[in-house]
Design an enzyme around this catalytic site. Structure first.
Site, PDB file in Angstrom:
ATOM      1  N   HIS A   1      -9.368   1.931   4.404  1.00 30.69           N
ATOM      2  CA  HIS A   1      -8.108   2.046   5.149  1.00 30.69           C
ATOM      3  C   HIS A   1      -8.294   3.027   6.308  1.00 30.69           C
ATOM      4  O   HIS A   1      -9.032   4.008   6.183  1.00 30.69           O
ATOM      5  CB  HIS A   1      -6.991   2.518   4.218  1.00 30.69           C
ATOM      6  CG  HIS A   1      -5.650   2.433   4.870  1.00 30.69           C
ATOM      7  ND1 HIS A   1      -5.179   3.416   5.696  1.00 30.69           N
ATOM      8  CD2 HIS A   1      -4.711   1.457   4.856  1.00 30.69           C
ATOM      9  CE1 HIS A   1      -3.989   3.051   6.158  1.00 30.69           C
ATOM     10  NE2 HIS A   1      -3.690   1.871   5.661  1.00 30.69           N
TER      11      HIS A   1
ATOM     12  N   GLU B   1      -6.564   5.321   7.396  1.00 29.25           N
ATOM     13  CA  GLU B   1      -6.257   6.727   7.080  1.00 29.25           C
ATOM     14  C   GLU B   1      -7.433   7.397   6.371  1.00 29.25           C
ATOM     15  O   GLU B   1      -7.683   8.581   6.556  1.00 29.25           O
ATOM     16  CB  GLU B   1      -4.968   6.804   6.240  1.00 29.25           C
ATOM     17  CG  GLU B   1      -3.742   6.539   7.122  1.00 29.25           C
ATOM     18  CD  GLU B   1      -2.581   5.894   6.409  1.00 29.25           C
ATOM     19  OE1 GLU B   1      -2.533   5.907   5.171  1.00 29.25           O
ATOM     20  OE2 GLU B   1      -1.700   5.358   7.119  1.00 29.25           O
TER      21      GLU B   1
ATOM     22  N   GLU C   1      -5.838  -4.447  10.363  1.00 25.95           N
ATOM     23  CA  GLU C   1      -4.794  -3.461  10.628  1.00 25.95           C
ATOM     24  C   GLU C   1      -5.117  -2.706  11.913  1.00 25.95           C
ATOM     25  O   GLU C   1      -5.897  -1.744  11.889  1.00 25.95           O
ATOM     26  CB  GLU C   1      -4.700  -2.462   9.466  1.00 25.95           C
ATOM     27  CG  GLU C   1      -4.366  -3.105   8.144  1.00 25.95           C
ATOM     28  CD  GLU C   1      -3.656  -2.128   7.208  1.00 25.95           C
ATOM     29  OE1 GLU C   1      -2.607  -2.505   6.700  1.00 25.95           O
ATOM     30  OE2 GLU C   1      -4.131  -1.001   7.035  1.00 25.95           O
TER      31      GLU C   1
ATOM     32  N   GLY D   1       2.280   2.457  10.641  1.00 23.99           N
ATOM     33  CA  GLY D   1       3.282   3.504  10.463  1.00 23.99           C
ATOM     34  C   GLY D   1       3.944   3.941  11.757  1.00 23.99           C
ATOM     35  O   GLY D   1       4.619   4.961  11.800  1.00 23.99           O
TER      36      GLY D   1
ATOM     37  N   GLY E   1       2.767  -1.100   4.245  1.00 25.94           N
ATOM     38  CA  GLY E   1       2.941   0.311   3.915  1.00 25.94           C
ATOM     39  C   GLY E   1       4.406   0.629   3.686  1.00 25.94           C
ATOM     40  O   GLY E   1       4.954   0.365   2.617  1.00 25.94           O
ATOM     41  N   GLY E   2       5.047   1.155   4.706  1.00 29.27           N
ATOM     42  CA  GLY E   2       6.436   1.627   4.606  1.00 29.27           C
ATOM     43  C   GLY E   2       7.385   0.663   3.906  1.00 29.27           C
ATOM     44  O   GLY E   2       8.138   1.057   2.994  1.00 29.27           O
TER      45      GLY E   2
ATOM     46  N   ASN F   1       0.883  -1.162   0.000  1.00 30.47           N
ATOM     47  CA  ASN F   1       0.000   0.000   0.000  1.00 30.47           C
ATOM     48  C   ASN F   1       0.922   1.214   0.000  1.00 30.47           C
ATOM     49  O   ASN F   1       1.468   1.571   1.028  1.00 30.47           O
ATOM     50  CB  ASN F   1      -0.896  -0.024   1.249  1.00 30.47           C
ATOM     51  CG  ASN F   1      -1.691   1.261   1.413  1.00 30.47           C
ATOM     52  OD1 ASN F   1      -1.829   2.032   0.464  1.00 30.47           O
ATOM     53  ND2 ASN F   1      -2.201   1.511   2.611  1.00 30.47           N
ATOM     54  N   TRP F   2       1.078   1.779  -1.182  1.00 28.56           N
ATOM     55  CA  TRP F   2       2.087   2.848  -1.318  1.00 28.56           C
ATOM     56  C   TRP F   2       1.626   4.165  -0.713  1.00 28.56           C
ATOM     57  O   TRP F   2       2.406   5.083  -0.563  1.00 28.56           O
ATOM     58  CB  TRP F   2       2.421   3.049  -2.799  1.00 28.56           C
ATOM     59  CG  TRP F   2       3.223   1.929  -3.409  1.00 28.56           C
ATOM     60  CD1 TRP F   2       3.462   0.686  -2.872  1.00 28.56           C
ATOM     61  CD2 TRP F   2       3.904   1.956  -4.665  1.00 28.56           C
ATOM     62  NE1 TRP F   2       4.245  -0.058  -3.725  1.00 28.56           N
ATOM     63  CE2 TRP F   2       4.524   0.696  -4.840  1.00 28.56           C
ATOM     64  CE3 TRP F   2       4.035   2.915  -5.675  1.00 28.56           C
ATOM     65  CZ2 TRP F   2       5.276   0.385  -5.977  1.00 28.56           C
ATOM     66  CZ3 TRP F   2       4.781   2.593  -6.802  1.00 28.56           C
ATOM     67  CH2 TRP F   2       5.400   1.345  -6.940  1.00 28.56           C
ATOM     68  N   LYS F   3       0.340   4.305  -0.439  1.00 31.57           N
ATOM     69  CA  LYS F   3      -0.211   5.550   0.111  1.00 31.57           C
ATOM     70  C   LYS F   3       0.110   6.717  -0.838  1.00 31.57           C
ATOM     71  O   LYS F   3       0.096   6.524  -2.039  1.00 31.57           O
ATOM     72  CB  LYS F   3       0.301   5.778   1.532  1.00 31.57           C
ATOM     73  CG  LYS F   3       0.129   4.513   2.395  1.00 31.57           C
ATOM     74  CD  LYS F   3       0.336   4.740   3.844  1.00 31.57           C
ATOM     75  CE  LYS F   3       0.108   3.429   4.593  1.00 31.57           C
ATOM     76  NZ  LYS F   3       0.149   3.564   6.024  1.00 31.57           N
TER      77      LYS F   3
ATOM     78  N   SER G   1       3.072  -2.011  10.320  1.00 33.15           N
ATOM     79  CA  SER G   1       4.508  -2.156  10.559  1.00 33.15           C
ATOM     80  C   SER G   1       5.031  -3.564  10.283  1.00 33.15           C
ATOM     81  O   SER G   1       5.959  -4.023  10.953  1.00 33.15           O
ATOM     82  CB  SER G   1       4.863  -1.694  11.981  1.00 33.15           C
ATOM     83  OG  SER G   1       4.486  -0.338  12.172  1.00 33.15           O
TER      84      SER G   1
HETATM   85  P1  PGA Z   1       2.735   0.359   7.598  1.00 32.31           P
HETATM   86  O1  PGA Z   1       1.324   0.616   6.895  1.00 32.31           O
HETATM   87  O2  PGA Z   1       3.232  -0.975   7.065  1.00 32.31           O
HETATM   88  O3  PGA Z   1       3.604   1.505   7.143  1.00 32.31           O
HETATM   89  O4  PGA Z   1       2.514   0.324   9.054  1.00 32.31           O
HETATM   90  C1  PGA Z   1       0.410  -0.419   6.707  1.00 32.31           C
HETATM   91  C2  PGA Z   1      -0.840   0.106   6.085  1.00 32.31           C
HETATM   92  O5  PGA Z   1      -1.231   1.236   6.405  1.00 32.31           O
HETATM   93  O6  PGA Z   1      -1.483  -0.575   5.270  1.00 32.31           O
END
Ligand code: PGA
Length: 256
Positions: free
Chosen positions: A98, A100, A170, A176, A237-238, A13-15, A216
């Protein structure tokens, strides 16, 4: 034990990261590293990167996903993107609900449900995200929160449609933040989600659903998490923005 009845999916998930040219470069770096993957490999990228990403991954085993979609076919929804637009350019997956989006953009279970239904009707594969806030975990209502999200987000989704749904668990406090849920915590909630699905559908349908962990997840902790019987993959994500790290997670899913 039941892992053989469902597909492991590692999705990035590149955001809001990477311009089209950066996306092309990253996907070209990732592709050779994951070519022998024993799991589904997906990159969910910003809207403007989608066409480039689809072109860059032609002939590879990487599938491309969007990070959201609207439920209407077209109309006065400034700034939104329809499922038909995504389908026409060859998008396969779409991340929905998500945290966010829920936290910063007013997404609710009702709108997640509408988007999920529309995505399924268009032949897209939604990755529906659920998870509790830190204070909800501290108040010991994780199961209530997740059960409610599952029920509402999948409202009116048929058993046949469920075959194309992936759930991402999640915990919001782990996204994050560098704080990963322990493998036991992840397994506990993923198993609980499967129980919810059993109640809403039936045992066979629930056993076939891919349930990812996200928050994470990285090259160091992926093995431990993915060994768990109800953790069928990851939404990353990251670590999905670094080719070697993402590939190491894919390798971990292939091993487990
Ligand atoms: P993260 O993000 O791996 O950076 O914690 C995961 C996500 O939001 O899908």
């Amino acid at each position: 034990m039941k892992k053989d009845v469902r597909k492991a999916i590692i999705a990035g998930n590149w955001k809001m990261n990477k311009t089209p040219s950066e996306a092309k470069a990253l996907l070209e770096e990732i592709a050779p590293l994951v070519k022998d993957a024993g799991c589904e490999v997906v990159a969910c990228v910003p809207y403007v990167d989608l066409a480039t990403a689809i072109e860059a991954t032609k002939g590879t085993n990487i599938k491309i996903g969007a990070e959201n979609c609207h439920w209407a076919e077209s109309g006065a929804f400034t700034g939104e993107i329809s499922t038909g637009m995504l389908k026409e350019i060859g998008v396969e997956y779409v991340v929905l609900g998500h945290s966010e989006r829920r936290q910063y953009f007013g997404e609710t279970d009702e709108t997640v449900n509408k988007r999920t239904k529309a995505a399924l009707a268009a032949g897209l594969k939604p990755i529906v995200c659920v998870g509790e806030l830190l204070w909800e975990r501290e108040c010991n209502i994780t199961e209530e929160v997740v059960a409610r999200q599952i029920k509402l987000d999948l409202w009116d989704v048929t058993e046949e449609e469920l075959k194309n749904v992936t759930i991402a668990y999640e915990p919001v406090w782990a996204i994050g933040t560098g704080k990963t849920a322990t493998a036991e915590q992840a397994e506990e909630v993923c198993a609980f989600i499967r129980e919810c699905l059993k109640k809403l559908y039936n045992e066979a349908a629930a056993e076939a659903v891919t349930i990812q962990y996200g928050g994470s997840m990285n090259d160091k902790n992926a093995d431990e998490l993915l060994q768990k019987v109800n953790v069928d993959g990851g939404l990353i994500g990251g670590a999905s923005l670094v080719a070697e790290k993402f590939a190491a997670i894919v390798a971990a899913a292939t091993r487990n």
